[in-house]
Scaffold this motif. Structure first.
Motif, PDB file in Angstrom:
ATOM      1  N   GLU A   1       0.846  -1.193   0.000  1.00 58.33           N
ATOM      2  CA  GLU A   1       0.000   0.000   0.000  1.00 58.33           C
ATOM      3  C   GLU A   1       0.882   1.245   0.000  1.00 58.33           C
ATOM      4  O   GLU A   1       1.996   1.217   0.526  1.00 58.33           O
ATOM      5  CB  GLU A   1      -0.898   0.002   1.239  1.00 58.33           C
ATOM      6  CG  GLU A   1      -1.893  -1.137   1.276  1.00 58.33           C
ATOM      7  CD  GLU A   1      -2.915  -1.066   0.165  1.00 58.33           C
ATOM      8  OE1 GLU A   1      -3.314   0.052  -0.215  1.00 58.33           O
ATOM      9  OE2 GLU A   1      -3.320  -2.140  -0.322  1.00 58.33           O
TER      10      GLU A   1
ATOM     11  N   ASP B   1       0.929   3.861   1.789  1.00 56.43           N
ATOM     12  CA  ASP B   1       1.345   4.372   3.101  1.00 56.43           C
ATOM     13  C   ASP B   1       1.986   3.312   3.993  1.00 56.43           C
ATOM     14  O   ASP B   1       2.263   3.576   5.160  1.00 56.43           O
ATOM     15  CB  ASP B   1       0.171   5.029   3.817  1.00 56.43           C
ATOM     16  CG  ASP B   1      -0.988   4.073   4.046  1.00 56.43           C
ATOM     17  OD1 ASP B   1      -1.006   2.984   3.436  1.00 56.43           O
ATOM     18  OD2 ASP B   1      -1.886   4.413   4.833  1.00 56.43           O
ATOM     19  N   ASP B   2       2.267   2.121   3.453  1.00 56.93           N
ATOM     20  CA  ASP B   2       2.948   1.093   4.231  1.00 56.93           C
ATOM     21  C   ASP B   2       4.369   1.534   4.568  1.00 56.93           C
ATOM     22  O   ASP B   2       5.061   2.115   3.729  1.00 56.93           O
ATOM     23  CB  ASP B   2       3.044  -0.219   3.448  1.00 56.93           C
ATOM     24  CG  ASP B   2       1.754  -1.010   3.431  1.00 56.93           C
ATOM     25  OD1 ASP B   2       0.860  -0.712   4.245  1.00 56.93           O
ATOM     26  OD2 ASP B   2       1.644  -1.937   2.601  1.00 56.93           O
ATOM     27  N   ASN B   3       4.797   1.236   5.775  1.00 58.81           N
ATOM     28  CA  ASN B   3       6.171   1.474   6.165  1.00 58.81           C
ATOM     29  C   ASN B   3       6.991   0.307   5.624  1.00 58.81           C
ATOM     30  O   ASN B   3       6.828  -0.835   6.046  1.00 58.81           O
ATOM     31  CB  ASN B   3       6.289   1.560   7.685  1.00 58.81           C
ATOM     32  CG  ASN B   3       7.686   1.874   8.139  1.00 58.81           C
ATOM     33  OD1 ASN B   3       8.659   1.247   7.723  1.00 58.81           O
ATOM     34  ND2 ASN B   3       7.799   2.855   9.016  1.00 58.81           N
TER      35      ASN B   3
ATOM     36  N   GLN C   1      11.719   8.658   5.585  1.00 55.99           N
ATOM     37  CA  GLN C   1      10.285   8.427   5.392  1.00 55.99           C
ATOM     38  C   GLN C   1      10.116   7.208   4.475  1.00 55.99           C
ATOM     39  O   GLN C   1       9.944   7.343   3.268  1.00 55.99           O
ATOM     40  CB  GLN C   1       9.620   9.655   4.782  1.00 55.99           C
ATOM     41  CG  GLN C   1       8.123   9.625   4.853  1.00 55.99           C
ATOM     42  CD  GLN C   1       7.511  10.942   4.396  1.00 55.99           C
ATOM     43  OE1 GLN C   1       8.174  11.962   4.273  1.00 55.99           O
ATOM     44  NE2 GLN C   1       6.222  10.897   4.136  1.00 55.99           N
TER      45      GLN C   1
ATOM     46  N   GLU D   1       8.002   5.200   3.212  1.00 51.94           N
ATOM     47  CA  GLU D   1       6.696   4.813   2.678  1.00 51.94           C
ATOM     48  C   GLU D   1       6.751   4.854   1.153  1.00 51.94           C
ATOM     49  O   GLU D   1       7.380   5.737   0.571  1.00 51.94           O
ATOM     50  CB  GLU D   1       5.582   5.745   3.162  1.00 51.94           C
ATOM     51  CG  GLU D   1       5.269   5.617   4.635  1.00 51.94           C
ATOM     52  CD  GLU D   1       6.112   6.540   5.494  1.00 51.94           C
ATOM     53  OE1 GLU D   1       6.584   7.569   4.972  1.00 51.94           O
ATOM     54  OE2 GLU D   1       6.322   6.229   6.673  1.00 51.94           O
TER      55      GLU D   1
ATOM     56  N   ALA E   1       4.594   5.804  -1.037  1.00 52.93           N
ATOM     57  CA  ALA E   1       4.103   7.053  -1.624  1.00 52.93           C
ATOM     58  C   ALA E   1       5.189   8.133  -1.615  1.00 52.93           C
ATOM     59  O   ALA E   1       5.339   8.873  -2.592  1.00 52.93           O
ATOM     60  CB  ALA E   1       2.864   7.546  -0.880  1.00 52.93           C
ATOM     61  N   HIS E   2       5.940   8.214  -0.541  1.00 52.98           N
ATOM     62  CA  HIS E   2       7.025   9.203  -0.455  1.00 52.98           C
ATOM     63  C   HIS E   2       8.112   8.885  -1.471  1.00 52.98           C
ATOM     64  O   HIS E   2       8.595   9.776  -2.178  1.00 52.98           O
ATOM     65  CB  HIS E   2       7.593   9.222   0.960  1.00 52.98           C
ATOM     66  CG  HIS E   2       8.784  10.111   1.108  1.00 52.98           C
ATOM     67  ND1 HIS E   2       8.697  11.484   1.065  1.00 52.98           N
ATOM     68  CD2 HIS E   2      10.101   9.813   1.271  1.00 52.98           C
ATOM     69  CE1 HIS E   2       9.907  11.997   1.204  1.00 52.98           C
ATOM     70  NE2 HIS E   2      10.777  11.007   1.329  1.00 52.98           N
TER      71      HIS E   2
END
Length: 79
Positions: free
Chosen positions: A26, A28-30, A64, A66, A68-69
């Motif tokens: 996903e 926003d998954d770490n 960060q 994730e 998305a980042h």
């Protein structure tokens, strides 16, 4: 935007090193929590530098972790 580093490519490269299907990650998954360690992150950095992300540094991703980042950094903000 660097076409070689599309959002799909970033997701696929991360999934390959995690040993999972890209659809399982996903935005926003770490990624550290999913098992992406510093050695694998460096593998990705070298791969992406070879594809044109010449100024990418470990700290850019580690602060960060994730998807998305990372996609925003590498694919011009498209998450």
């Amino acid at each position: 935007m660097n076409q070689a580093l599309s959002p799909e490519r970033v997701r696929a490269d991360v999934a390959e090193l995690l040993g999972c299907d890209p659809a399982e990650i996903e935005p926003d998954d770490n990624l550290t929590d999913l098992g992406l360690d510093s050695v694998r992150t460096m593998v990705l950095i070298e791969r992406w530098r070879g594809a044109g992300a010449d100024t990418l540094e470990y700290a850019d991703l580690a602060e960060q972790p994730e998807l998305a980042h990372w996609t925003a950094l590498l694919a011009g903000g498209a998450a």
